[in-house]
Scaffold this motif. Sequence first.
Motif, PDB file in Angstrom:
ATOM      1  N   ARG A 292     -62.416 -49.774  22.944  1.00  0.00           N
ATOM      2  CA  ARG A 292     -61.088 -49.613  22.163  1.00  0.00           C
ATOM      3  C   ARG A 292     -61.101 -48.420  21.199  1.00  0.00           C
ATOM      4  O   ARG A 292     -62.096 -47.908  20.508  1.00  0.00           O
ATOM      5  N   LYS A 293     -60.252 -47.526  21.595  1.00  0.00           N
ATOM      6  CA  LYS A 293     -60.000 -46.368  20.981  1.00  0.00           C
ATOM      7  C   LYS A 293     -58.777 -46.470  19.890  1.00  0.00           C
ATOM      8  O   LYS A 293     -58.296 -47.442  19.973  1.00  0.00           O
ATOM      9  N   SER A 294     -58.808 -45.540  19.008  1.00  0.00           N
ATOM     10  CA  SER A 294     -57.733 -45.674  17.929  1.00  0.00           C
ATOM     11  C   SER A 294     -56.242 -45.901  18.649  1.00  0.00           C
ATOM     12  O   SER A 294     -55.724 -45.037  19.453  1.00  0.00           O
ATOM     13  N   GLY A 295     -55.616 -46.714  18.215  1.00  0.00           N
ATOM     14  CA  GLY A 295     -54.296 -46.943  18.663  1.00  0.00           C
ATOM     15  C   GLY A 295     -54.074 -47.983  19.861  1.00  0.00           C
ATOM     16  O   GLY A 295     -53.240 -48.576  20.094  1.00  0.00           O
ATOM     17  N   ASP A 296     -55.254 -48.240  20.616  1.00  0.00           N
ATOM     18  CA  ASP A 296     -55.428 -49.330  21.550  1.00  0.00           C
ATOM     19  C   ASP A 296     -55.414 -50.670  21.047  1.00  0.00           C
ATOM     20  O   ASP A 296     -55.682 -50.982  19.616  1.00  0.00           O
ATOM     21  N   PRO A 297     -54.701 -51.666  21.763  1.00  0.00           N
ATOM     22  CA  PRO A 297     -54.266 -53.002  21.137  1.00  0.00           C
ATOM     23  C   PRO A 297     -55.871 -53.842  21.059  1.00  0.00           C
ATOM     24  O   PRO A 297     -56.890 -53.412  21.942  1.00  0.00           O
ATOM     25  N   ASN A 298     -56.022 -54.562  20.216  1.00  0.00           N
ATOM     26  CA  ASN A 298     -56.965 -55.598  20.070  1.00  0.00           C
ATOM     27  C   ASN A 298     -57.082 -56.695  21.144  1.00  0.00           C
ATOM     28  O   ASN A 298     -55.992 -57.229  21.137  1.00  0.00           O
TER      29      ASN A 298
END
Length: 328
Positions: A292-298
Amino acid sequence: MSLQRLAHAFVLSVAIPVLVHAQAPAAAPAKPDSPQVQALVEKAKKTAGTQWAEEAHFFCEAPRGNSANDPEIAPTKIFDNVYVIGNAGTIVYVVQTSNGLVMLDSLGTAQLETQLLPGFKKLGLDPANVRAVVMGHGHADHFGGSPYFQDKFGARIYISEADWNLMDNPPPGRGGQPPAPQVRPKRDQVVVEGQPIVIGDFRVTPVAIPGHTPGSMGYIFPVKDNGRTRMAAMYGGTILTPGPISDEGLATYLKSVARFKDATSKAKVEIVMQNHPLMDAVQPKLEKLQARKSGDPNPWVVGESNYQKFLDVMYQCTEVNIARRSRQ
């Protein structure tokens, strides 16, 4: 309570069921589904779509129980204040509160030293900070680790009255054999539907969902995802294999799924957190979380409508299992 005592109890609990199982007759082959049942299965698959296709396959067509051989997962922080420990078949969620840690379930006795306590260590969590263990239902694969935390650290144990009674008076094993001995927690806190359990700043709301056991409970609670509050839920009494459940139990379970659907809709739940994630595999989520990158959904966040579809599939596949019995 000593770890030696726990280990001794586990040996007894495993040995007896294994012997009984070895003497049990082979199950009769399943009858082909009737056109009515086939139509119900297709209805569930249509509801599932691609999001819940594996769930529909699991519940409607290929159910299986959790197993001692389910592969261990890497202990992982999945939300700002929530950690996961366990294996592909059975999971414990650990919630960080302003007043220590809360565990949702506690795995079985055999996993205490092999998965649960090592998981705490890998995550940098101190088991002595566990203030409460909140149980979904009163089966040993969920309460087995709880006596350790109760005896050693004074953690409070929460479970419904009906399932305290179930633990104190377990039903006979296969073939009417005496129930296998289990180390159980001492009777403590009673979970009552609608009466929130509050530990520090953590508030979890119980919903009665009998069917798997008389006192199974679902839980609705907030979590923090990158600082944002989101609502999560755990259906703590999922029927994985319908075979051992009575006709009355399945009918009760169907009503319970509908009640939980109503409660979670009102609470705007958007996160699936199962204690038996066999129908919603945890490993792919862990891999997505790692990437997961910054801004990606959990990956645990599915949205309100998809959470309701998750329960719809569970409901419709229960209708399938009930319909199958009507023609036996």
